[in-house]
Scaffold this motif. Structure first.
Motif: not given
Length: 387
Positions: A223-227, A278-283
């Motif tokens: 998942c992306r953008r959890p926070l 980076l997890q929100d941006l690149l996965g």
């Protein structure tokens, strides 16, 4: 100083701090700590508004919020203890302890309770033993009684829970953790300075790793953008302010010696925040090798051959051709499904429908909107893994 009557003289080579200056610094520190607690309260409220649905709450790491709540509980007890020991600064330190208490007991525990209730089906699903297949019961013959239930059969009990039980359980776990931590802390305080530094370094490193569980949860769920970005930045800065004050500011209220290692903690926190962004941006799985990735459920499978034959029969009976149709239980409109093929058209066709683990088919848009509100099948109420 010289006492002529006693013939004694006292001399010192160092410089002390006036009591007025000490009280002024203590009040300034209490004001700063209160402002940080209020900032954390508003950041947590913003995060709660950022995840209004169960589908969004299920992506938040439970242990990230738990670690922050334990930190706030310790700060509340330490500020309250300092206010009781030094009477002159009781009011400002008691106010700081009150804001920390509101943060952990009102908003923190409320958010934890929401996360616990929504994510509990995952725990039950992974820990519950697989049900044994029931013995085949032959058709009852008229005049015969059904076979008796074996004496050693264990009855199936339904798991029941109430909000009062959940709240009590969470508060008991929190208070037990605080008491155990305080016992270890006061036991370590009587040890040597070397042991104290080692314990403080280990505890500080453990507490300030609270973004790591969230990164792991994002990887496992994909998942992306959890926070909320504001929540991540606000919590990171506000929680680094107090250790920076005591270990980076030479004019702190305790006159504690500064150490350059405090900047290593700042870099460590910045690295965690960078990974989250980076997890929100690149996965969420951009840095994990594919062979180590956890398996996720595929909501767009290729329809089995028997399903296609059934659909084909329905299609011939209805007189249509070229597509397969079923009715979506959400919008009650037909679902267009393409035949199983390896071409790009087949992939686009599979993107139009979603099949749940309980073998119910829906439109992709319909089920995605439904899963933002509930992670339950609209037909049979079975648990749905997040996509």
């Amino acid at each position: 100083m010289y006492a002529p009557n006693c013939g004694l003289s006292l001399a010192t080579n160092g410089t002390g701090m006036k009591i007025e200056t000490y009280y002024s610094k203590a009040v300034s520190y209490a004001g700063m700590a209160s402002f940080l607690a209020i900032l954390q309260i508003f950041s947590l409220i913003h995060q709660m508004e950022f995840t209004p649905t169960p589908s969004s709450v299920t992506n938040v790491s439970y242990w990230t919020i738990v670690m922050q709540a334990i930190m706030d509980g310790y700060l509340c007890l330490l500020h309250l203890t300092a206010g009781i020991v030094v009477d002159a600064v009781f009011i400002p330190f008691a106010a700081t302890a009150f804001f920390n208490f509101v943060l952990v007991s009102v908003f923190g525990m409320r958010y934890l309770l929401v996360i616990w209730r929504i994510q509990r089906p995952e725990v039950v699903r992974t820990t519950r033993p697989r049900p044994q297949p029931a013995p085949r019961v032959e058709e009852e013959i008229e005049g015969e009684t059904p076979p008796a239930v074996p004496a050693n059969a264990t009855p199936v009990r339904e798991e029941r829970s109430s909000p009062t039980y959940d709240v009590g359980t969470l508060y008991c776990k929190l208070y037990i953790s605080l008491l155990v931590g305080l016992f270890l802390f006061y036991h370590t305080a009587t040890s040597s300075a070397f042991v104290q530094n080692i314990v403080i370094a280990i505890v500080g490193l453990a507490f300030y790793s609270f973004w790591i569980p969230q990164s792991i949860r994002s990887i496992s769920r994909g998942c992306r953008r959890p926070l909320s970005p504001k929540y991540v930045v606000g919590m990171s800065i506000s929680r680094l302010a107090i250790p920076l004050y005591f270990y980076g500011c030479p004019e702190n209220v305790l006159a504690h010696k500064t150490t350059p290692w405090i900047w290593a903690l700042v870099v460590y926190m910045a690295f965690q925040v960078l990974i989250l962004f980076l997890q929100d941006l690149l996965g969420p799985r951009f840095f994990v090798p594919e062979r180590f990735l956890p398996q996720t459920y595929n909501y767009h499978p290729i329809l089995a051959t028997e399903d296609e034959e059934t659909l084909q029969g329905e299609e011939e009976a209805g007189g249509s051709s070229g597509t397969h149709s079923r009715d979506c239980a959400i919008c009650m409109l037909p679902i267009e499904s393409a035949p199983s093929t390896s071409t790009g058209l087949g992939v686009l066709g599979r993107a139009q429908y979603m099949v749940t683990p309980c073998h119910h088919m829906f439109h992709t848009d319909c089920l995605e909107k439904w899963m933002r509100i509930k992670l339950e099948c609209p037909v049979c109420r079975a648990y749905l893994p997040a996509c």
